[in-house]
Enzyme design. Sequence first.
Site, PDB file in Angstrom:
ATOM      1  N   SER A 100       0.854  -1.188   0.000  1.00 45.69           N
ATOM      2  CA  SER A 100       0.000   0.000   0.000  1.00 45.69           C
ATOM      3  C   SER A 100       0.893   1.242   0.000  1.00 45.69           C
ATOM      4  CB  SER A 100      -0.949  -0.028   1.201  1.00 45.69           C
ATOM      5  OG  SER A 100      -1.850   1.066   1.146  1.00 45.69           O
ATOM      6  N   THR A 101       0.789   2.087   1.025  1.00 44.21           N
ATOM      7  CA  THR A 101       1.536   3.348   1.062  1.00 44.21           C
ATOM      8  C   THR A 101       3.038   3.103   0.903  1.00 44.21           C
ATOM      9  OG1 THR A 101      -0.100   4.047   2.688  1.00 44.21           O
ATOM     10  CG2 THR A 101       1.799   5.505   2.342  1.00 44.21           C
TER      11      THR A 101
ATOM     12  N   HIS B  40      -2.636  -1.139  -3.414  1.00 38.33           N
ATOM     13  CA  HIS B  40      -3.800  -0.262  -3.253  1.00 38.33           C
ATOM     14  C   HIS B  40      -3.660   0.940  -4.188  1.00 38.33           C
ATOM     15  CE1 HIS B  40      -4.216  -1.858   1.138  1.00 38.33           C
ATOM     16  NE2 HIS B  40      -4.674  -2.707   0.251  1.00 38.33           N
TER      17      HIS B  40
ATOM     18  N   MET C 106      -0.016   1.273   5.067  1.00 35.43           N
ATOM     19  CA  MET C 106      -0.770   1.553   6.281  1.00 35.43           C
ATOM     20  C   MET C 106      -1.872   0.511   6.462  1.00 35.43           C
ATOM     21  SD  MET C 106      -3.162   4.835   5.228  1.00 35.43           S
ATOM     22  CE  MET C 106      -1.849   5.857   4.595  1.00 35.43           C
TER      23      MET C 106
ATOM     24  N   ASP D 241      -4.354  -4.725   5.946  1.00 42.42           N
ATOM     25  CA  ASP D 241      -4.747  -5.560   4.813  1.00 42.42           C
ATOM     26  C   ASP D 241      -3.593  -6.473   4.414  1.00 42.42           C
ATOM     27  OD1 ASP D 241      -6.270  -6.538   2.687  1.00 42.42           O
ATOM     28  OD2 ASP D 241      -5.518  -5.014   1.311  1.00 42.42           O
TER      29      ASP D 241
END
Length: 351
Positions: free
Chosen positions: A171-172, A197, A290, A293
């Site tokens: 993600s991030t 993401h 973050m 998930d």
Amino acid sequence: MQQKIRVMVVDDSLVFRTWLIQNLSADSRFEVVGYAVNALDAKNKLPMLKPDIMTLDIEMPGMTGLEFLKEVLPSHPVPVILVSSLNVRVFDALAAGAVDFVRKPEEGQRDAFLRNLMTKLTIGKNARVRLPQSVPAAAPAAAVRTVSSMPHVSHIPGGSSGIDLIAIGASTGGTEAILEVVRQFPAKMPGIVITQHMPPGFTAMYAERLNRICKLEVKEAVHGDKVRPGLVLLAPGGLQMRVVRLGAGYSVSCTEEAKVSGHKPSVDVLFDSVAANVRNRAIGVILTGMGADGAAGMMRMRKAGAYTIGQDRDSCVVYGMPMEAFKIGAVCQQAALSNIPQVVLAQLAKG
């Protein structure tokens, strides 16, 4: 009383900038300490305002957001969340050190945009700003740690020989982390499936970027695509991607359905499908991001006999998803980002 997050807003659109400032200021978590009407204005104001985090448009007259990042971040490494329309230069800006991005809202999407942006601002203020020149060529050997204890698992079946597939979730900070891993892989690799993401539209551009840079073929996945050696399939934004059996091999299912673990695509959805269908013939990798998930899905992968790798704290932009996976015992081995390709290749060599 919790200290407010000091935000600086940089956007050349008066209407959008005013709307964004009003909405952020109305939330008790944030204090808008100032704004800039373009990148040059931001460059002059940043040292005085000292924000915890800033929002940044990319396309602005004069100095672009990308030029601002390259010029200013080395001396003022403040976390930056890009607020951009559908623009391939987002990935250049992330490579230049921006932490994350949010797509500018269309009509009817403003509430969802605000929720997404506020979440990223809240988490992003503590993100590690990784400048291109600050990435180490190789991490020390001590940065790789095998996790021998699994506190919540009594038995791990299977082994790692004969790998059919590698599944990666992030993600991030993940756009650059995935690139750093995949670009070090040789052209001859088992099929790779990735969930990052990302909103619709951006995943196709990101897949094209990876395809230009890496030795492997990379494409945005389409429902029914076969998983095959030498091919990387990236989950499309706005859909859930699963690995399914196809005779003696595998293909991907990409379907329109609800968010899982707050995301669409979701790493948990991908990892769950790999645990169910590929089992001990898979390697799982969870990278910077973050939230949580992918942690539960990686746990199921490890229980099914897959070899699982988590990015370590020091090399993450945000040590969220890998931390949650590590905490529940889902990670066989933690490694610095720059060492993860070698860890994967070492597992493949055992087969």
